[in-house]
Design a protein around this motif. Structure first.
Motif, mmCIF file in Angstrom:
data_model
loop_
_atom_site.group_PDB
_atom_site.id
_atom_site.type_symbol
_atom_site.label_atom_id
_atom_site.label_comp_id
_atom_site.label_asym_id
_atom_site.label_seq_id
_atom_site.Cartn_x
_atom_site.Cartn_y
_atom_site.Cartn_z
ATOM 1 N N ASP A 120 0.865 -1.170 0.000
ATOM 2 C CA ASP A 120 0.000 0.000 0.000
ATOM 3 C C ASP A 120 0.908 1.229 0.000
ATOM 4 N N GLU A 123 1.438 3.658 2.954
ATOM 5 C CA GLU A 123 2.145 3.262 4.163
ATOM 6 C C GLU A 123 3.657 3.441 4.048
ATOM 7 N N TRP A 124 4.137 3.797 2.875
ATOM 8 C CA TRP A 124 5.572 3.879 2.620
ATOM 9 C C TRP A 124 6.062 5.318 2.695
ATOM 10 N N PRO A 469 5.989 -2.147 5.120
ATOM 11 C CA PRO A 469 6.372 -0.908 4.443
ATOM 12 C C PRO A 469 7.861 -0.601 4.661
#
Length: 503
Positions: A120, A123-124, A469
């Motif tokens: 996702d 989330e990074w 992440p």
């Protein structure tokens, strides 16, 4: 100077790793010197190879870029000098099979995976396919991206070793058989079809053993040599009003809960029967019938690891304050190696967005993984779970198994393990024997009959964040005890020689 001492001296001269022993004097091995020069010259190309591979995500769970991923894997193998690389079809996603005949007496098997976990981007801290270079305190500069450490970084570094040898005009001292799959992240449901292909099986049967490239050096430079791995079953349990015959077939207003059954609570009740009251011990009927206790040797290895380990650092890394039942570190590590588990990966039912939405869901899903230890099997685990649910009246709960495999075991005195220990020692990395990795990989297709090969993990360097992440892989190490990409490349070169000459 022998090859081992030259490798150590070259690394020491480069300032990448501090070695615990003196280096013998004498003339350097010309072949190793040429390989090291080539690895240094190809360093930027090796880093870019990882970043390019990260930019092409193959995600089996989403059926994303799977044919492209297999084709790219085959191209990487050919470019690294494999004589042939073919795509192997299965009932699911394809595998890749490649061979390199160097006219050597011994053969090494290598396992790759070209698939990665989902991600996702929100989330990074940087785009997950960009492969951005960032600073990792205590380690150095690292590539951040999905698949950076699991497994594209280490795998590409192994390929870098073959590129360096080729550029140096040095033929590897062992023949190499490469098998790769695109379904590891969904439990390898069809990988056995790749291995069982007659030409693949025949090539692997000649191997001394097989390993998956890894990069697990800790901040002190230490690394584990795993003598086995837990098996796994990945599945989902589904409760639905339609199959149950009670509750709604679809979501309805929550006010009707006063007169309508809930599939979500049905699922919760079923889940509650699978474990002890605290959720820490499997309670599935007959689950421990074939669980083999730790041997005295395994307990001794774990005790040594506990004495040498840093419990506080591990807790901090995991973000936990205490172990199950407030166990002392040694006993917690024993439990990690010896105990099968029933874990809830995720629970999904009804509305999970912001705020509330007053619904009574018609369907609820729990995603589980079951970790297995010797002498459990995947088939046994699946059958016992189904029987357990049926006995308690949960015949309507669906068990949808997506993949899995048995545990692995490898003998401590096998050539593969002894070659790994020798290569780590040559690089100045402290290596500890670990009875069993708590994680899983599909090594059982190699370790079980009829192949019965030693199998495990090998590699210098560091990375972390697999499945999470900001996954990363260190390429420029500022830690004198941890290998950067060039030193890790030379580690893969050395293990080829270690395996070729060890008695």
């Amino acid at each position: 100077m022998n090859r081992r001492d030259f490798l150590s001296a070259a690394m020491l001269a480069g300032g990448a790793m501090v070695l615990p022993r003196a280096v013998a004097s004498g003339d350097a091995d010309p072949a190793m010197a040429a390989i090291l020069r080539a690895a240094q010259q190809q360093r930027e190309a090796a880093i870019q190879r990882i970043r390019d591979w990260i930019a092409l995500p193959s995600i089996a769970a989403e059926n994303l870029n799977m044919p492209e991923g297999a084709q790219y894997m085959a191209e990487l193998a050919r470019a690294a000098g494999f004589d042939s690389a073919s795509i192997v079809p299965t009932d699911g996603h394809a595998g890749v099979f490649a061979t390199m005949d160097n006219g050597a007496e011994r053969t090494l098997g290598i396992y790759f995976m070209y698939d990665v976990k989902q991600y996702d981007p929100a989330e990074w801290s940087s785009p997950p396919l960009e492969g951005r270079m960032v600073d990792k305190p205590g380690y150095g500069r690292a590539i951040v991206g999905r698949g950076a450490v699991n497994q594209k970084g280490p795998e590409a570094t192994f390929l870098a070793a073959l590129h360096a040898m080729r550029a140096a005009g040095v033929k590897p001292p062992v023949n190499i058989v490469l098998v790769a799959e695109g379904e590891e992240e969904i439990g390898s449901p069809h990988f056995s079809q790749v291995v069982q292909r007659p030409e693949v099986f025949a090539a692997l049967k000649k191997a001394e053993g097989i390993f998956i490239p890894a990069s697990w050096q800790n901040i002190n430079g230490g690394v584990n040599v795993n003598l086995g791995s837990k098996g796994v079953v990945e599945l989902e349990l589904v409760a639905s009003g339609e199959r149950w015959g009670r509750g709604p077939k679809g979501d309805i207003h929550s006010s009707y809960k006063a007169m309508v059954d809930s599939p979500s609570w049905r699922l919760v009740q079923a889940l509650h029967t699978l474990v002890s009251e605290d959720g820490n011990t499997p309670a599935i009927d007959g689950w421990f019938e074939n669980v083999r206790p730790l041997s005295a040797r395994e307990k001794a290895l774990i005790a040594e690891a506990a004495r040498a380990g840093n419990e506080a650092a591990q807790r901090e890394q995991l973000g936990v304050a205490r172990w199950i039942d407030d166990l002392p570190y040694r006993e917690a590590l024993e439990r990690l190696a010896s105990q099968p588990t029933v874990n809830i990966e995720g629970l999904v039912a009804g509305y999970t967005g912001p705020g509330g939405k007053t619904v009574l869901p018609g369907r609820a899903v729990a995603k589980l993984d079951l970790r297995l230890v010797p002498d459990q099997t995947r088939a046994e685990a699946e059958a016992k779970l189904r029987a357990h649910l049926d006995k308690r009246g949960f015949t309507d709960i669906e068990t949808n198994v997506s993949g899995g495999y048995d545990p692995t075991e490898t003998a401590e005195d096998s050539r593969l393990i002894r070659a790994q220990l020798a290569a780590y020692q040559a690089a100045g990395a402290t290596a500890k024997l670990n009875p069993r990795l708590a994680g899983s990989w599909p090594g059982a297709v190699f370790t079980a009959p009829p192949l019965s090969l030693p199998a495990g993990h090998f590699g210098l360097g560091h990375g972390s964040g697999a499945h999470a992440p900001d996954e990363y892989y260190v390429v420029d190490s500022t830690n004198p005890k941890v290998a950067g990409i060039t030193e890790a490349t030379m580690g893969y070169v050395d293990i080829l020689y270690q395996l070729a000459r060890i008695s």
